[in-house]
Structures are given as structure tokens and as C-alpha cells.
Design a protein around this motif. Structure first.
Motif, short mmCIF file in Angstrom:
data_model
loop_
_atom_site.label_atom_id
_atom_site.label_comp_id
_atom_site.label_asym_id
_atom_site.label_seq_id
_atom_site.Cartn_x
_atom_site.Cartn_y
_atom_site.Cartn_z
N GLY A 249 -20.40 -3.26 -6.79
CA GLY A 249 -19.68 -2.73 -7.92
C GLY A 249 -18.44 -1.92 -7.58
O GLY A 249 -17.66 -1.55 -8.46
N ARG A 250 -18.22 -1.64 -6.28
CA ARG A 250 -17.09 -0.79 -5.89
C ARG A 250 -15.75 -1.50 -5.98
O ARG A 250 -14.75 -0.94 -6.39
N GLY A 251 -15.70 -2.74 -5.52
CA GLY A 251 -14.45 -3.45 -5.29
C GLY A 251 -14.20 -3.59 -3.80
O GLY A 251 -14.80 -2.88 -2.97
N ALA A 275 -9.39 4.17 -3.52
CA ALA A 275 -8.80 4.38 -2.20
C ALA A 275 -8.64 3.08 -1.41
O ALA A 275 -8.35 3.11 -0.22
N GLY A 276 -8.83 1.93 -2.08
CA GLY A 276 -8.56 0.65 -1.45
C GLY A 276 -7.07 0.34 -1.49
O GLY A 276 -6.25 1.08 -2.04
N LYS A 277 -6.72 -0.80 -0.91
CA LYS A 277 -5.31 -1.16 -0.81
C LYS A 277 -5.10 -2.61 -1.25
O LYS A 277 -5.76 -3.52 -0.74
N LEU A 297 -3.85 5.74 -10.95
CA LEU A 297 -3.33 6.10 -9.63
C LEU A 297 -3.89 7.43 -9.12
O LEU A 297 -4.48 7.47 -8.04
N PRO A 298 -3.74 8.53 -9.85
CA PRO A 298 -4.31 9.77 -9.32
C PRO A 298 -5.83 9.81 -9.32
O PRO A 298 -6.43 10.45 -8.46
N PHE A 299 -6.47 9.13 -10.28
CA PHE A 299 -7.92 9.24 -10.40
C PHE A 299 -8.68 8.28 -9.49
O PHE A 299 -9.87 8.48 -9.25
N LYS A 302 -5.98 4.43 -5.60
CA LYS A 302 -5.70 3.06 -5.16
C LYS A 302 -4.26 2.97 -4.67
O LYS A 302 -3.37 3.67 -5.17
N VAL A 303 -4.04 2.05 -3.73
CA VAL A 303 -2.71 1.82 -3.18
C VAL A 303 -2.27 0.41 -3.51
O VAL A 303 -2.98 -0.56 -3.21
#
Length: 365
Positions: A249-251, A275-277, A297-299, A302-303
Motif C-alpha cells: 500500500g505504500r507505493g 519520500a519516493g522519487k 509536496l510538503p505532506f 515526494k520528489v
């Protein structure tokens, strides 16, 4: 010599007799062995990425050194080389800070269709023809010596050509831009020449989940032979949902977009974990925009970033990729779907447009 010239957007390339001026300081004259048929050239033919016209396209190639201009060192006549389409001057801000793939001079060359000094070496009578840096849809070319990397005699020249773009771009996104580490999870959207190289690079890097999304069943089947652990036919299944299903479920840790489409770029962003890219490798049409929810973006941290030419340092990366191929860890022969003569180049681009090719190859030998 013979060259395929683009004179107008959405027109067939014209096979013409053109003249090649001698190399100037820091330049070499080369005779091509093979040239890849790349989607980037097709976008220029279609006008999605405008070019200076008329122009000789082609940027993924292997060649033999035929003549050295003044002040060229490190190369000799007869050397076998892989060409880089991005010149790195070694002096600008980006070269000095470790980003030669963003060289100011090299980028200017691509925009204006010239050599580093702002002129060209291609003529038809009194008419000036422009360069696609390498301009490999021709029998010969004059290129900056810095764009040529010598390869060993045991490296086949046909597959060596692919290293110049598809392989450097796809593997570089994984090795340099990510970088993927053992155990990571990966989504690759698009399984053409660049996407397949991202897939096999993820396998070499030790990714545990390598999910590939495409709308072409034949390309998905090929992706599995290159290392995909799971595939998604995007015509009937959601790659974002599949990415989450495979990761609790994270990605996924990293998603690579190898098409250049705003919809699939957004899919990659949605498919990565917090926090993935998400790394955009494909070149979208000029003016195309991708919208994301700003609050994410802030919550989520993710990049969303890009990878130009795989963050390549050609002199180093070409040598490493050749070593991987010769040690049978990097698959290149299997990328070539069809070979063509130079006078069949419009047929090659038709086949590319129809989705029939992982990589087409123009052979000159």
C-alpha cells in the motif's frame, strides 16, 4: 556523401548528396558503422520539438575515426568509438559542478543545430545544413572529439551504437538519477528502448520489484525477458493500484517515466511512496504541462524530477556499460528489433511510430 535531411516538419526525410567540410580544431571526421532510430528524432520530425532546418538528424551511433583535426589528443585514425550527442565543454558552471549532461555549450548546440563555435560543417552547395550534434543519419560526420569515446575491438559496432543514447539514458536514470539499491521497488512506464534499459539496470542494481506498464502486449512480454518481475497492461489495469498492491500500500521507491506524456508522468508521481522519487526520462512535447496537488509536496515529501541523458558522464559511463555487456550482464543484442539501410530510413520511422520496434538500427557496413 549521402545524408537523410529533414527539410520540413511532418515530411519524409530526403536522401541527398551533401558536402562535409574538414574538421576544425578539437574536431574529428568519422565514418558511421551504425545508428539507432530513436523516438527523440521522431519528435523533431513531427515538430513536437522544433529544430533549426534543414537538419541532418541522428544522435545514437558508433563510428570509425577517419581524420583528426588540429589539437586532438587521445584518439587516433582507425579508432572505434561510441558517440555522445551531448557535448561537454568541461569549463561551464554545469561541467565544473559535476553535471556535464547539462553543459551550457552542449545545450546551445542542440537548440541551434551547430558545432561548439556556432557554425556547421554540413553543406549542400552554398546551402548551410544544421547538425543534430552527431548527425548520424549520414555516411560520415564531423563531430567534436569530446563527443567520442573509444571502445575495445571486441565490442560489436552495431550494439555499441545503442549505448550512445537509449542505453546511457535508461541505465543512467537508474544508476545515477535514482539511484536504485538492492531490495528497492521500481515502476517503469514505457518499455521501448529507453524503458527496457531502465528495466535491466534495475535488475542489475538488485531491485526486488520491477513493475512495467505499457499498452503494447509484445513490449510487455519483452520487458519480462529483460528483468520485469510484474507487468501491467495499462489499457485494462491501473499501474498506480498495482504499484501499491506490490508494496503493502505504500507505493514504489522509484518510478521512471520513459514516454514523455503528462498523464503517465502523473501516474509515476502517484505511484511512488512518501519520500519516493518519480523520474521523468521521456521528452514531452514543448508546452505540455503536468499538474499535481501542491499540498502533496510538503505532506508526502515526494520528489518529481527529471533525468537528462541519464545524468551521463559519457567517458566513464560508456566504458562501464561496455564492460557490463562484455561480461554478459547487460543485454544489447536483444534490443535490436529490425535493421535498415540508410535509404530505408523513412520505413524505419514508420515502424517506430507503429510501435513495432524496441530499437531499429541503420547499418552502414
Amino acid at each position: 556523401m549521402k545524408a537523410a535531411v529533414l527539410r520540413g516538419y511532418r515530411e519524409p526525410l530526403s536522401l541527398e548528396d551533401v558536402d562535409l567540410l574538414p574538421p576544425q580544431a578539437g574536431e574529428i571526421r568519422i565514418r558511421f558503422a551504425a545508428s539507432g532510430v530513436c523516438h527523440s528524432d521522431m519528435t523533431r520530425i513531427e515538430g513536437a520539438r522544433p529544430s533549426a532546418l534543414p537538419i541532418v538528424l541522428g544522435h545514437e551511433a558508433s563510428a570509425y575515426v577517419e581524420e583528426l583535426g588540429p589539437d586532438v589528443t587521445g584518439l587516433e585514425v582507425g579508432d572505434r568509438v561510441v558517440l555522445s550527442f551531448l557535448y561537454d565543454c568541461g569549463r561551464c558552471y554545469f561541467c565544473r559542478t559535476g553535471h556535464p549532461n547539462l553543459c551550457e555549450v552542449g545545450m546551445s548546440m542542440l537548440r541551434h543545430g551547430t558545432m561548439p563555435d556556432g557554425t556547421t560543417r554540413l553543406r549542400k552547395g552554398d546551402e548551410v545544413l544544421h547538425h543534430m550534434a552527431v548527425s548520424s543519419f549520414a555516411e560520415e560526420a564531423v563531430v567534436p572529439a569530446r563527443c567520442a569515446t573509444k571502445i575495445p575491438d571486441e565490442m560489436p559496432m552495431d550494439v555499441a551504437a545503442l549505448i550512445g543514447c537509449a542505453v546511457l539514458t535508461g541505465t543512467g536514470a537508474v544508476f545515477n538519477a535514482a539511484p536504485v539499491r538492492p531490495g528497492d521497488s521500481v515502476l517503469v512506464v514505457g518499455s521501448g528502448g529507453v524503458g527496457l534499459n531502465a528495466v535491466q539496470a534495475a535488475k542489475i542494481a538488485g531491485a526486488s520489484v520491477i513493475l512495467v506498464s505499457d499498452m503494447n502486449p509484445d513490449k510487455l512480454a519483452m520487458a519480462q525477458t529483460f528483468g520485469a518481475t510484474h507487468v501491467v497492461d495499462a489499457r485494462s489495469e491501473d499501474p498506480v493500484a498495482k504499484a501499491r498492491e506490490l508494496t503493502g500500500g505504500r507505493g514504489v521507491d522509484f518510478a521512471f517515466e520513459a514516454i514523455g506524456n503528462k498523464t503517465t508522468i502523473r501516474q509515476c508521481y502517484d505511484a511512488i511512496r512518501p519520500a519516493g522519487k518519480a523520474i521523468v526520462v521521456g521528452a514531452a512535447p514543448v508546452g505540455s504541462c503536468c499538474e499535481i496537488e501542491a499540498l502533496s509536496l510538503p505532506f508526502s515529501e515526494k520528489v518529481l524530477t527529471g533525468s537528462m541523458y541519464g545524468g551521463a558522464r559519457p567517458k566513464l559511463d560508456v566504458e562501464r556499460l561496455v564492460d557490463l555487456y562484455l561480461s554478459k550482464r547487460l543485454r544489447l543484442d536483444e534490443l535490436i528489433s529490425q535493421t535498415y539501410r540508410l535509404d530505408q530510413i523513412n520505413e524505419a520511422f514508420h515502424d517506430l511510430h507503429e510501435g513495432r520496434l524496441a530499437r531499429g538500427l541503420i547499418r552502414y557496413e
